[in-house]
Design a protein around this motif. Structure first.
Motif, PDB file in Angstrom:
ATOM      1  N   UNK A  65       0.738  -1.603   0.164  1.00 22.65           N
ATOM      2  CA  UNK A  65      -0.408  -0.473   0.258  1.00 22.65           C
ATOM      3  C   UNK A  65       0.474   1.182   0.262  1.00 22.65           C
ATOM      4  N   UNK A  66       0.505   1.915  -0.614  1.00 24.88           N
ATOM      5  CA  UNK A  66       1.150   3.616  -0.553  1.00 24.88           C
ATOM      6  C   UNK A  66       0.148   4.297   0.169  1.00 24.88           C
ATOM      7  N   UNK A  67       1.097   5.605   0.532  1.00 23.88           N
ATOM      8  CA  UNK A  67       0.746   6.501   2.024  1.00 23.88           C
ATOM      9  C   UNK A  67      -0.463   6.855   1.429  1.00 23.88           C
ATOM     10  N   UNK A  68      -1.267   6.581   0.108  1.00 26.79           N
ATOM     11  CA  UNK A  68      -2.215   6.991   0.480  1.00 26.79           C
ATOM     12  C   UNK A  68      -3.277   5.867  -0.003  1.00 26.79           C
ATOM     13  N   UNK A  69      -2.894   5.404   0.471  1.00 28.42           N
ATOM     14  CA  UNK A  69      -3.960   3.724   0.763  1.00 28.42           C
ATOM     15  C   UNK A  69      -4.093   3.636  -0.165  1.00 28.42           C
ATOM     16  N   UNK A  70      -3.514   3.701  -1.284  1.00 35.19           N
ATOM     17  CA  UNK A  70      -3.711   2.361  -2.748  1.00 35.19           C
ATOM     18  C   UNK A  70      -2.625   1.614  -2.761  1.00 35.19           C
ATOM     19  N   UNK A  71      -3.493   1.001  -3.113  1.00 36.23           N
ATOM     20  CA  UNK A  71      -2.596  -0.359  -3.425  1.00 36.23           C
ATOM     21  C   UNK A  71      -2.131  -0.951  -4.934  1.00 36.23           C
ATOM     22  N   UNK A  72      -0.814  -1.109  -4.823  1.00 33.82           N
ATOM     23  CA  UNK A  72       0.052  -1.606  -5.933  1.00 33.82           C
ATOM     24  C   UNK A  72       0.750  -2.652  -5.888  1.00 33.82           C
ATOM     25  N   UNK A  73       0.062  -2.952  -7.385  1.00 30.36           N
ATOM     26  CA  UNK A  73       1.083  -4.793  -7.837  1.00 30.36           C
ATOM     27  C   UNK A  73       2.309  -4.914  -7.833  1.00 30.36           C
ATOM     28  N   UNK A  74       2.883  -5.908  -7.893  1.00 32.42           N
ATOM     29  CA  UNK A  74       4.169  -6.341  -7.840  1.00 32.42           C
ATOM     30  C   UNK A  74       4.800  -6.480  -9.284  1.00 32.42           C
ATOM     31  N   UNK A  75       6.669  -7.374  -8.828  1.00 36.68           N
ATOM     32  CA  UNK A  75       6.183  -8.398  -9.947  1.00 36.68           C
ATOM     33  C   UNK A  75       6.332  -9.916  -9.787  1.00 36.68           C
ATOM     34  N   UNK A  76       5.876 -10.154  -8.605  1.00 33.91           N
ATOM     35  CA  UNK A  76       6.384 -11.462  -7.746  1.00 33.91           C
ATOM     36  C   UNK A  76       4.226 -11.676  -8.308  1.00 33.91           C
ATOM     37  N   UNK A  77       3.654 -10.314  -8.031  1.00 35.30           N
ATOM     38  CA  UNK A  77       1.378 -11.063  -9.060  1.00 35.30           C
ATOM     39  C   UNK A  77       1.908 -11.178  -9.875  1.00 35.30           C
ATOM     40  N   UNK A  78       2.229 -10.116 -10.617  1.00 33.26           N
ATOM     41  CA  UNK A  78       2.786 -10.299 -12.500  1.00 33.26           C
ATOM     42  C   UNK A  78       3.442 -11.731 -12.381  1.00 33.26           C
ATOM     43  N   UNK A  79       4.008 -12.089 -12.252  1.00 30.52           N
ATOM     44  CA  UNK A  79       4.261 -13.529 -12.267  1.00 30.52           C
ATOM     45  C   UNK A  79       3.725 -15.106 -11.404  1.00 30.52           C
ATOM     46  N   UNK A  80       3.355 -14.485 -10.927  1.00 30.75           N
ATOM     47  CA  UNK A  80       2.307 -15.533 -10.605  1.00 30.75           C
ATOM     48  C   UNK A  80       0.649 -15.792 -11.278  1.00 30.75           C
ATOM     49  N   UNK A  81       0.522 -14.069 -11.809  1.00 28.28           N
ATOM     50  CA  UNK A  81      -0.344 -14.370 -12.490  1.00 28.28           C
ATOM     51  C   UNK A  81       0.077 -14.981 -14.185  1.00 28.28           C
ATOM     52  N   UNK A  82       1.282 -14.725 -14.542  1.00 27.58           N
ATOM     53  CA  UNK A  82       1.070 -15.573 -15.695  1.00 27.58           C
ATOM     54  C   UNK A  82       1.317 -16.935 -15.526  1.00 27.58           C
ATOM     55  N   UNK A  83       2.304 -17.439 -14.575  1.00 30.90           N
ATOM     56  CA  UNK A  83       2.192 -18.397 -14.457  1.00 30.90           C
ATOM     57  C   UNK A  83       0.895 -19.742 -14.042  1.00 30.90           C
ATOM     58  N   UNK A  84      -0.481 -18.960 -13.500  1.00 32.86           N
ATOM     59  CA  UNK A  84      -0.982 -19.380 -12.918  1.00 32.86           C
ATOM     60  C   UNK A  84      -1.918 -19.448 -15.636  1.00 32.86           C
ATOM     61  N   UNK A  85      -1.755 -18.479 -16.008  1.00 33.16           N
ATOM     62  CA  UNK A  85      -2.195 -18.332 -17.624  1.00 33.16           C
ATOM     63  C   UNK A  85      -1.550 -19.739 -18.080  1.00 33.16           C
ATOM     64  N   UNK A  86      -0.827 -19.561 -17.901  1.00 29.68           N
ATOM     65  CA  UNK A  86       0.527 -20.912 -18.861  1.00 29.68           C
ATOM     66  C   UNK A  86      -0.553 -22.506 -17.468  1.00 29.68           C
ATOM     67  N   UNK A  87      -0.579 -21.834 -16.687  1.00 25.38           N
ATOM     68  CA  UNK A  87      -0.819 -23.566 -16.167  1.00 25.38           C
ATOM     69  C   UNK A  87      -2.096 -24.116 -16.768  1.00 25.38           C
ATOM     70  N   UNK A  88      -3.078 -23.146 -16.534  1.00 24.48           N
ATOM     71  CA  UNK A  88      -4.427 -23.291 -17.726  1.00 24.48           C
ATOM     72  C   UNK A  88      -3.950 -23.665 -18.776  1.00 24.48           C
TER      73      UNK A  88
END
Length: 159
Positions: A3-26
């Motif tokens: 979370x940033x100082x203004x409360x927004x959530x930002x994605x990281x490299x880990x989330x992108x890798x997990x989503x890519x892995x899930x897509x490839x796995x599917x």
């Protein structure tokens, strides 16, 4: 994610890798019936002669073959809806959709894996039989979702 100082959530490299892995796995999991069909027909003497150039790396082509089959399914569905709109019988629509799917899958199998058309046709038949329970399972889930949505609409209109 952080979370940033203004409360927004930002994605990281880990989330992108997990989503890519899930897509490839599917995609890989959905390609299992195609892989099984190729291996079964390859084991049959005189029918399923595989192309030998490329070795086992040729199986990687199944990763794009399943999305190609998905696109062919979308085309078949669109053609089927067009035929239904023109008043064609259900049998005619089903025959046309099935023909499009079988022709597409046979073309993929023949161009990529098999030397003979007979091997591609047999692998197509086996793959379609292996996909049948998977498709029935997915359709059952869709019906449940549609019924729940219909109940929610009725409940909202009553209140």
């Amino acid at each position: 994610m952080s979370a940033t100082s203004d409360g927004q959530v930002r994605g990281g490299l880990t989330g992108g890798l997990i989503m890519g892995g899930l897509l490839l796995g599917a995609v890989l999991a959905a390609s299992l019936p195609l892989i099984a069909a190729v291996l079964v027909v390859d084991a049959l003497p005189g029918v399923g002669e595989l192309r030998t150039d490329g070795g086992l790396a040729r199986l990687v082509n199944l990763v794009w073959a399943y999305p190609g089959l998905f696109v062919a399914g979308m085309v078949a569905s669109g053609v089927g809806k067009g035929l239904k709109g023109r008043g064609r019988s259900r049998v005619t629509v089903l025959a046309v959709e099935t023909t499009i799917m079988v022709a597409s899958l046979t073309a993929i199998m023949f161009v990529v894996f098999f030397v003979d058309l007979a091997g591609a046709l047999l692998a197509t038949a086996i793959a379609l039989v292996l996909y049948w329970p998977f498709v029935r399972f997915l359709e059952r889930g869709v019906r449940k979702d549609e019924e729940e949505q219909a109940r929610e609409v009725v409940d909202a209109s009553v209140s």
